[in-house]
Design a protein around this motif. Structure first.
Motif, mmCIF file in Angstrom:
data_model
loop_
_atom_site.group_PDB
_atom_site.id
_atom_site.type_symbol
_atom_site.label_atom_id
_atom_site.label_comp_id
_atom_site.label_asym_id
_atom_site.label_seq_id
_atom_site.Cartn_x
_atom_site.Cartn_y
_atom_site.Cartn_z
ATOM 1 N N ILE A 181 -7.102 6.868 -3.718
ATOM 2 C CA ILE A 181 -6.114 5.799 -3.572
ATOM 3 C C ILE A 181 -6.859 4.469 -3.591
ATOM 4 O O ILE A 181 -7.547 4.113 -2.633
ATOM 5 N N VAL A 182 -6.715 3.744 -4.694
ATOM 6 C CA VAL A 182 -7.425 2.482 -4.880
ATOM 7 C C VAL A 182 -6.511 1.325 -4.493
ATOM 8 O O VAL A 182 -5.391 1.205 -4.991
ATOM 9 N N CYS A 183 -6.999 0.499 -3.591
ATOM 10 C CA CYS A 183 -6.303 -0.736 -3.222
ATOM 11 C C CYS A 183 -6.839 -1.852 -4.107
ATOM 12 O O CYS A 183 -8.053 -2.077 -4.178
ATOM 13 N N PHE A 184 -5.919 -2.553 -4.796
ATOM 14 C CA PHE A 184 -6.317 -3.645 -5.690
ATOM 15 C C PHE A 184 -5.535 -4.894 -5.281
ATOM 16 O O PHE A 184 -4.421 -5.125 -5.739
ATOM 17 N N PRO A 185 -6.083 -5.718 -4.372
ATOM 18 C CA PRO A 185 -5.340 -6.890 -3.889
ATOM 19 C C PRO A 185 -5.096 -7.903 -5.005
ATOM 20 O O PRO A 185 -5.995 -8.216 -5.785
ATOM 21 N N LEU A 186 -3.886 -8.419 -5.051
ATOM 22 C CA LEU A 186 -3.483 -9.384 -6.068
ATOM 23 C C LEU A 186 -2.941 -10.642 -5.395
ATOM 24 O O LEU A 186 -2.117 -10.554 -4.474
ATOM 25 N N ARG A 187 -3.387 -11.787 -5.858
ATOM 26 C CA ARG A 187 -2.862 -13.040 -5.320
ATOM 27 C C ARG A 187 -1.397 -13.179 -5.722
ATOM 28 O O ARG A 187 -1.041 -13.020 -6.890
ATOM 29 N N THR A 188 -0.558 -13.474 -4.733
ATOM 30 C CA THR A 188 0.880 -13.585 -4.957
ATOM 31 C C THR A 188 1.446 -14.759 -4.156
ATOM 32 O O THR A 188 0.812 -15.231 -3.204
ATOM 33 N N PRO A 189 2.650 -15.207 -4.493
ATOM 34 C CA PRO A 189 3.315 -16.251 -3.689
ATOM 35 C C PRO A 189 3.985 -15.630 -2.474
ATOM 36 O O PRO A 189 5.203 -15.709 -2.302
ATOM 37 N N THR A 190 3.206 -14.991 -1.619
ATOM 38 C CA THR A 190 3.743 -14.310 -0.456
ATOM 39 C C THR A 190 3.801 -15.259 0.728
ATOM 40 O O THR A 190 3.389 -16.422 0.638
ATOM 41 N N LYS A 191 4.291 -14.789 1.849
ATOM 42 C CA LYS A 191 4.442 -15.631 3.034
ATOM 43 C C LYS A 191 3.135 -15.663 3.823
ATOM 44 O O LYS A 191 2.488 -14.629 4.011
ATOM 45 N N PRO A 192 2.745 -16.858 4.306
ATOM 46 C CA PRO A 192 1.550 -16.957 5.144
ATOM 47 C C PRO A 192 1.715 -16.129 6.419
ATOM 48 O O PRO A 192 2.848 -15.917 6.861
ATOM 49 N N PRO A 193 0.614 -15.649 7.006
ATOM 50 C CA PRO A 193 -0.771 -15.957 6.659
ATOM 51 C C PRO A 193 -1.326 -15.128 5.507
ATOM 52 O O PRO A 193 -2.473 -15.321 5.115
ATOM 53 N N ALA A 194 -0.550 -14.197 4.970
ATOM 54 C CA ALA A 194 -1.024 -13.404 3.827
ATOM 55 C C ALA A 194 -1.154 -14.294 2.594
ATOM 56 O O ALA A 194 -0.408 -15.263 2.423
ATOM 57 N N THR A 195 -2.106 -13.973 1.751
ATOM 58 C CA THR A 195 -2.284 -14.666 0.469
ATOM 59 C C THR A 195 -2.227 -13.694 -0.700
ATOM 60 O O THR A 195 -2.144 -14.131 -1.843
ATOM 61 N N HIS A 196 -2.307 -12.406 -0.410
ATOM 62 C CA HIS A 196 -2.347 -11.374 -1.443
ATOM 63 C C HIS A 196 -1.359 -10.256 -1.118
ATOM 64 O O HIS A 196 -0.979 -10.065 0.038
ATOM 65 N N THR A 197 -0.974 -9.529 -2.149
ATOM 66 C CA THR A 197 -0.218 -8.288 -1.991
ATOM 67 C C THR A 197 -1.062 -7.159 -2.568
ATOM 68 O O THR A 197 -1.605 -7.280 -3.673
ATOM 69 N N ASN A 198 -1.179 -6.068 -1.829
ATOM 70 C CA ASN A 198 -2.001 -4.946 -2.278
ATOM 71 C C ASN A 198 -1.233 -4.087 -3.276
ATOM 72 O O ASN A 198 -0.185 -3.528 -2.953
ATOM 73 N N CYS A 199 -1.778 -3.991 -4.470
ATOM 74 C CA CYS A 199 -1.313 -3.012 -5.449
ATOM 75 C C CYS A 199 -2.146 -1.753 -5.246
ATOM 76 O O CYS A 199 -3.353 -1.828 -4.996
ATOM 77 N N TYR A 200 -1.499 -0.592 -5.318
ATOM 78 C CA TYR A 200 -2.225 0.673 -5.120
ATOM 79 C C TYR A 200 -2.179 1.508 -6.400
ATOM 80 O O TYR A 200 -1.111 1.671 -7.010
ATOM 81 N N ILE A 201 -3.348 1.996 -6.787
ATOM 82 C CA ILE A 201 -3.479 2.897 -7.918
ATOM 83 C C ILE A 201 -3.804 4.271 -7.350
ATOM 84 O O ILE A 201 -4.881 4.479 -6.776
ATOM 85 N N VAL A 202 -2.868 5.190 -7.461
ATOM 86 C CA VAL A 202 -2.973 6.473 -6.768
ATOM 87 C C VAL A 202 -3.209 7.586 -7.780
ATOM 88 O O VAL A 202 -2.473 7.704 -8.774
ATOM 89 N N GLY A 203 -4.204 8.427 -7.530
ATOM 90 C CA GLY A 203 -4.477 9.571 -8.380
ATOM 91 C C GLY A 203 -5.921 9.631 -8.813
ATOM 92 O O GLY A 203 -6.658 8.644 -8.712
ATOM 93 N N ARG A 204 -6.318 10.806 -9.323
ATOM 94 C CA ARG A 204 -7.682 10.998 -9.818
ATOM 95 C C ARG A 204 -7.720 11.121 -11.334
ATOM 96 O O ARG A 204 -8.627 10.599 -11.976
ATOM 97 N N ARG A 205 -6.763 11.825 -11.910
ATOM 98 C CA ARG A 205 -6.635 11.857 -13.373
ATOM 99 C C ARG A 205 -5.293 11.270 -13.798
ATOM 100 O O ARG A 205 -5.229 10.374 -14.611
ATOM 101 N N GLU A 206 -4.233 11.800 -13.206
ATOM 102 C CA GLU A 206 -2.893 11.268 -13.454
ATOM 103 C C GLU A 206 -2.605 10.215 -12.384
ATOM 104 O O GLU A 206 -2.757 10.473 -11.191
ATOM 105 N N LEU A 207 -2.182 9.028 -12.826
ATOM 106 C CA LEU A 207 -2.071 7.893 -11.926
ATOM 107 C C LEU A 207 -0.643 7.372 -11.844
ATOM 108 O O LEU A 207 0.124 7.458 -12.805
ATOM 109 N N VAL A 208 -0.310 6.811 -10.681
ATOM 110 C CA VAL A 208 0.846 5.935 -10.555
ATOM 111 C C VAL A 208 0.337 4.610 -9.997
ATOM 112 O O VAL A 208 -0.642 4.571 -9.239
ATOM 113 N N VAL A 209 0.996 3.528 -10.390
ATOM 114 C CA VAL A 209 0.637 2.192 -9.917
ATOM 115 C C VAL A 209 1.792 1.689 -9.055
ATOM 116 O O VAL A 209 2.921 1.568 -9.539
ATOM 117 N N ILE A 210 1.503 1.414 -7.785
ATOM 118 C CA ILE A 210 2.529 1.012 -6.835
ATOM 119 C C ILE A 210 2.430 -0.489 -6.569
ATOM 120 O O ILE A 210 1.378 -0.992 -6.168
#
Length: 580
Positions: A311-340
């Motif tokens: 499960i790979v966490c890939f933080p992305l800068r987004t216009p989210t509410k402070p104090p957060a500056t990023h939203t975590n996108c997750y890439i799940v799987g070892r061969r077959e993947l879903v992107v959340i």
């Protein structure tokens, strides 16, 4: 150029620094210690027992690349958002010992009660203090490096009672204990203690093996210098205060530590995992070279974070509410993947995510679909760009599809209890949980074998969760939190904002307790005659600045509606409430 552009530029600058250091390795020159090849950071060239490589004269080879990199860094820092926490200088010690043919490392576990990385495995260390600059380090002419070595030595002594100082071998355990008492009592600071007892630090005892910077998505950030140190034979590390920052420590073979992570039994941040994997390959002449074989060891922040295997966490800068500056996108799987939650609307961030997925596809992985936890803008900003890039369908709960109608098309509905099986070695199985409260169509995803729960915005690692009555419901929210507590084997929360949360059940319980305590305060205010959401927010959230009161009023309204549904309050007009 916007915020995302600034951070893209910072990444470019870091890559230039990396290219400069790699370029220097390809040239010929005198044989020097590998742990100082990063002359870009002011480190002197010296010898060490952990391996050597050939280094050149730096000036001509690096000049062009360094000037370009410095200019890029200067421009990027001027453009970067002030909202991100600034990294604080810190040092960590990778303490090792040899047991015959085996090499063991001493790792520690952070206390689960800590709000930042509680329950994570780490190495002893901490922030630099002002007195570290006063500590004399023999064999080091660079004041910054010397102060970081002093920081590493002091933290190791304070946390584990291990003193890495020349002439300390003549001290008994009792005498070392007396030194520690002098330091803990405040009668002497660390440089005074060394001077008083005729001890000194020697740079040759501390091998630099990387400088890692915490990614911008974290509420606390560190510029951590890692040093490889051999434990003196007469000294045995121990956790000085098990009720403090560190709750546990032990000697362990690096390969077994990595195996614990692979089994989902230990959480750690990328530099710790990198160090353990490096040591698991053996201690040889190329050890330091392997430590420094990644650009992340030169201060280039990690983008691809694997808190748990698969499960790979890939933080992305987004216009989210402070104090957060990023939203975590997750890439799940070892061969077959879903992107959340491909969340970012910024092109530079989208390109970074696309590049990451291209690298994974080049290794034989395939993306099956995109998945949304809910419909809020800081979670869906990059969906259409990634759908076009990958030509894959988008899945979400049917209520999320309704909320996004006319903006983002949903190709498949995900129902409560549905399992998503992802082929790999081993396979991963996500169970979808409909968890309304923050949003009507909110979904969480649970991987039971790993005990990992992707929480979306139900529980977050930075900031607080807003329950806005426009789309949220406080009764639903609390019921959803209670449902999470019933999950078997739950160990780690992977949220949409901030780092992973190791103390999963404790954090969820804290969320429930906090909401119920706030509810009691609101109920007490209404019983005292405070009737409107604005008036209640001014009383209950008195410590908040006026600019934040609008969001507080929305949260108060959500509580008021729950109390009405519970039969404890009545609404007498559109914005006034009375107790029953």
């Amino acid at each position: 150029m916007g915020e995302a552009g600034a951070f893209h530029l910072l990444s470019r600058a870091s890559r230039l620094l990396w290219r400069a250091s790699r370029c220097s390795l390809r040239l010929c020159g005198e044989c020097y210690t590998f742990n100082v090849r990063a002359k870009l950071y002011g480190m002197p060239l010296r010898r060490s027992t952990f391996g050597r490589v050939r280094l050149p004269e730096f000036e001509k080879a690096e000049h062009a690349l360094n000037e370009d990199a410095r200019e890029a860094h200067s421009r990027a820092r001027a453009l970067a958002s002030a909202k991100d926490a600034l990294p604080v200088d810190a040092a960590a010690v990778i303490l090792i010992r040899e047991r015959g043919s085996r090499v063991e490392v001493f790792w520690v576990r952070r206390n689960e009660r800590l709000s930042f990385l509680g329950g994570f495995y780490a190495f002893p260390g901490g922030q630099r203090e002002a007195t570290d600059a006063d500590t004399v380090v023999i064999g080091c002419d660079d004041r910054n490096l010397a102060s970081m070595i002093a920081c590493a030595a002091r933290e190791l002594f304070e946390e584990l009672g291990v003193l890495i100082a020349r002439r300390s071998d003549r001290l008994t355990r009792g005498q070392i204990g007396s030194l520690f008492d002098e330091l803990r009592s405040g009668r002497m600071d660390f440089p005074q203690l060394l001077e008083h007892f005729g001890l000194h630090l020697d740079a040759r005892d501390f091998t630099f093996v990387g400088r890692w910077v915490t990614p911008p998505f974290s509420p606390r950030r560190f510029n951590t210098w890692f040093f490889l140190v051999r434990c003196p034979r007469k000294q045995q590390p121990r956790i000085i205060n098990p009720e403090g920052e560190l709750s546990f420590g032990e000697w362990i073979e690096a390969r077994e530590a990595v195996a614990k992570w692979q089994r989902g039994e230990a959480l750690m941040v990328p530099p710790v995992l990198h160090a353990l994997r490096t040591l698991a390959q053996g201690v040889g002449d190329d050890l330091v070279e392997r430590f420094l074989s990644t650009p992340h060891a030169y201060g280039h922040p990690v983008r691809r974070i694997e808190f748990v295997p698969g499960i790979v966490c890939f933080p992305l800068r987004t216009p989210t509410k402070p104090p957060a500056t990023h939203t975590n996108c997750y890439i799940v799987g070892r061969r077959e993947l879903v992107v959340i939650d491909p969340a970012s609307p910024y092109e530079e961030e989208q390109r970074s995510l696309h590049d990451c997925l291209n690298e994974m596809r080049a290794r034989g992985c395939a993306v099956r679909e995109l998945i949304l936890t809910h419909h809020h803008p800081d979670h869906v900003g990059g969906v259409e760009a990634l759908r076009k890039f990958l030509n894959v369908p988008v899945a979400a709960h049917r209520l999320t599809a309704e909320a996004l109608k006319g903006r983002i098309g949903i190709d498949r509905f995900i129902e409560d209890g549905e399992t998503i099986e992802l082929d790999g070695d081993p396979p991963l199985i996500l169970r979808a949980l409909h968890t309304p409260g923050h949003a009507r169509g909110h979904l969480c995803f649970y991987e039971e074998r790993l005990g990992a729960l992707l929480t979306g915005d139900l529980v977050v690692g930075v900031g607080t969760v807003l329950i806005d009555p426009i789309d949220g419901d406080m009764r639903d929210y609390l019921r959803s939190l209670e449902r999470l507590l019933a999950l078997p084997r739950l160990t780690v929360l992977l949220s949409a904002h901030g780092p992973a949360i190791a103390n999963a059940r404790a954090r969820i319980s804290d969320y429930i307790a906090h909401r119920l305590a706030r509810e009691r305060e609101i109920l007490a205010a209404v019983r005292d005659g405070v009737a409107s959401p604005a008036e209640i927010a001014a009383r209950v959230y008195a410590d908040l600045p006026a600019a934040a009161r609008a969001l507080a009023e929305r949260s108060v309204l959500a509580h008021l509606r729950k109390l009405v549904a519970d039969g404890l309050l009545a609404q007498v007009d559109h914005d006034r409430y009375v107790a029953l």
